[in-house]
Design a protein around this motif. Structure first.
Motif, PDB file in Angstrom:
ATOM      1  N   ILE A   1       0.579  -1.312  -0.016  1.00  0.00           N
ATOM      2  CA  ILE A   1       0.110   0.000   0.035  1.00  0.00           C
ATOM      3  C   ILE A   1       0.925   1.325   0.057  1.00  0.00           C
ATOM      4  O   ILE A   1       1.644   1.521   0.900  1.00  0.00           O
ATOM      5  N   SER A   2       0.705   2.051  -1.017  1.00  0.00           N
ATOM      6  CA  SER A   2       1.488   3.396  -1.039  1.00  0.00           C
ATOM      7  C   SER A   2       0.394   4.476  -1.023  1.00  0.00           C
ATOM      8  O   SER A   2      -0.971   4.196  -0.618  1.00  0.00           O
ATOM      9  N   GLU A   3       0.798   5.796  -1.056  1.00  0.00           N
ATOM     10  CA  GLU A   3      -0.076   6.915  -1.048  1.00  0.00           C
ATOM     11  C   GLU A   3      -1.134   7.156  -2.021  1.00  0.00           C
ATOM     12  O   GLU A   3      -2.570   7.315  -1.958  1.00  0.00           O
ATOM     13  N   HIS A   4      -0.689   6.405  -3.088  1.00  0.00           N
ATOM     14  CA  HIS A   4      -1.638   6.598  -4.326  1.00  0.00           C
ATOM     15  C   HIS A   4      -1.978   5.105  -4.982  1.00  0.00           C
ATOM     16  O   HIS A   4      -2.449   5.145  -5.975  1.00  0.00           O
ATOM     17  N   ASP A   5      -1.448   4.059  -4.477  1.00  0.00           N
ATOM     18  CA  ASP A   5      -1.767   2.820  -4.951  1.00  0.00           C
ATOM     19  C   ASP A   5      -2.016   1.678  -3.953  1.00  0.00           C
ATOM     20  O   ASP A   5      -1.464   2.028  -2.926  1.00  0.00           O
ATOM     21  N   ALA A   6      -2.520   0.656  -4.239  1.00  0.00           N
ATOM     22  CA  ALA A   6      -2.783  -0.571  -3.539  1.00  0.00           C
ATOM     23  C   ALA A   6      -2.975  -1.807  -3.964  1.00  0.00           C
ATOM     24  O   ALA A   6      -3.733  -1.635  -5.105  1.00  0.00           O
ATOM     25  N   GLN A   7      -2.172  -2.457  -3.714  1.00  0.00           N
ATOM     26  CA  GLN A   7      -1.929  -3.886  -5.001  1.00  0.00           C
ATOM     27  C   GLN A   7      -2.871  -4.864  -3.790  1.00  0.00           C
ATOM     28  O   GLN A   7      -2.550  -5.958  -3.267  1.00  0.00           O
ATOM     29  N   TRP A   8      -4.172  -4.981  -4.240  1.00  0.00           N
ATOM     30  CA  TRP A   8      -5.012  -5.730  -3.234  1.00  0.00           C
ATOM     31  C   TRP A   8      -4.812  -7.083  -3.669  1.00  0.00           C
ATOM     32  O   TRP A   8      -5.073  -7.882  -2.809  1.00  0.00           O
TER      33      TRP A   8
END
Length: 301
Positions: free
Chosen positions: A258-265
């Protein structure tokens, strides 16, 4: 003539005693009650299993946005997420760190809790009751309150970003509950066994190790399982105290998706399934002791 012949049979039937109504035994459920109870258990089981199955299903989607369209996953289900996690992330490093911390927490936590519970169960020393209530009081403080002083203590001791510091922190979390649990279980073991050990020349520790510990395996199994899960799935302490990426545990490494602008769900779901497998394996190994250990400890605590 036929009417006269039927009279004795009619009189005999009238004179026959009425059959008593069938009564249910105490504790025996009716058919409707049994159906409702089993139905409630089935519903509760489905509610408990559904999140696990849902995460496993989401982990099969190849795209990170597939969780928004779960109906599309079935047509393109793949295990590529698991291959990516195992081959292109630090999952194995996180796994090794978590295994080390969980094993250390289990060994130290159970050893301290077992000796503490046995001492309070068998020995009468000044403050033995206050000791147990003091341990219970430590459970009343939320992590948000204790995490800052714990950070300061570990920093002063040079145990920040150190496996031993995290193991000691987790052990301090698990010992109060496990000590109460094992104290209650030791209370169910007859004192005469200790006396027999002393007659045979065993020291107090020898009596504890050779006679009491084998009889307390169900309680020890529950304490070990609780200690393992606490260390395996804990996030706040590990996130705060482990500063190097090569020392991250699984719970902390999971946040790297999880980053500030993205999430690898999709990768998070695959990693979550892999994290759950060892916990399920440990549960399978100790499950036959869980009911006995929990009920005996609860009955005497």
């Amino acid at each position: 003539m036929s009417i006269t012949a039927d009279l004795p049979n009619t009189a005999a039937e009238a004179a026959a005693p009425a059959r008593p109504a069938k009564r249910r035994l105490r504790g025996q459920r009716s058919t409707a009650g049994s159906f409702l109870s089993h139905g409630a258990l089935v519903v509760a089981g489905l509610i408990a299993v559904f999140p696990v199955l849902w995460i496993a299903y989401i982990s099969l989607g190849p795209d990170k946005t597939d969780y928004l369209h779960p109906d599309r996953i079935l047509g393109k289900a793949t295990f590529s997420n698991y291959a990516f996690v195992l081959n292109h992330t630090d999952f194995l490093t996180w796994f090794g760190n978590s295994a080390l911390v969980a094993a250390g927490t289990t060994v130290i936590g159970v050893a301290v809790a077992a000796t503490t519970g046995y001492a309070v169960s068998r020995m009468r020393f000044p403050g033995h009751k206050q000791l147990m209530f003091t341990l219970l009081l430590t459970q009343a403080f939320p992590i948000a309150i204790v995490i800052v002083p714990m950070y300061t203590i570990l920093s002063n001791l040079g145990l920040l970003d150190n496996y031993l510091g995290l193991i000691l922190t987790y052990s301090g979390t698990t010992v109060p509950y496990c000590a109460w649990l094992l104290k209650g279980y030791f209370d169910t073991i007859p004192v005469e066994i200790d006396e027999a050990g002393r007659v045979d020349g065993l020291s107090p520790f020898g009596t504890f190790w050779r006679l009491i510990v084998p009889l307390a395996r169900p309680g020890l199994a529950v304490a070990a399982f609780y200690s393992f899960l606490t260390a395996w799935a804990e996030v706040p302490f590990a996130t705060t105290f482990m500063l190097s990426s090569d020392k991250y545990t699984l719970a902390v490494g999971l946040q790297s998706y999880i980053s500030e602008h993205d999430a690898q769900w999709h990768l998070m779901a695959a990693t979550a399934v892999l994290i759950a497998i060892p916990a399920a394996a440990v549960f399978y190994l100790v499950q036959r002791h869980l009911v006995t250990g929990l009920t005996a400890g609860a009955a005497k605590s």
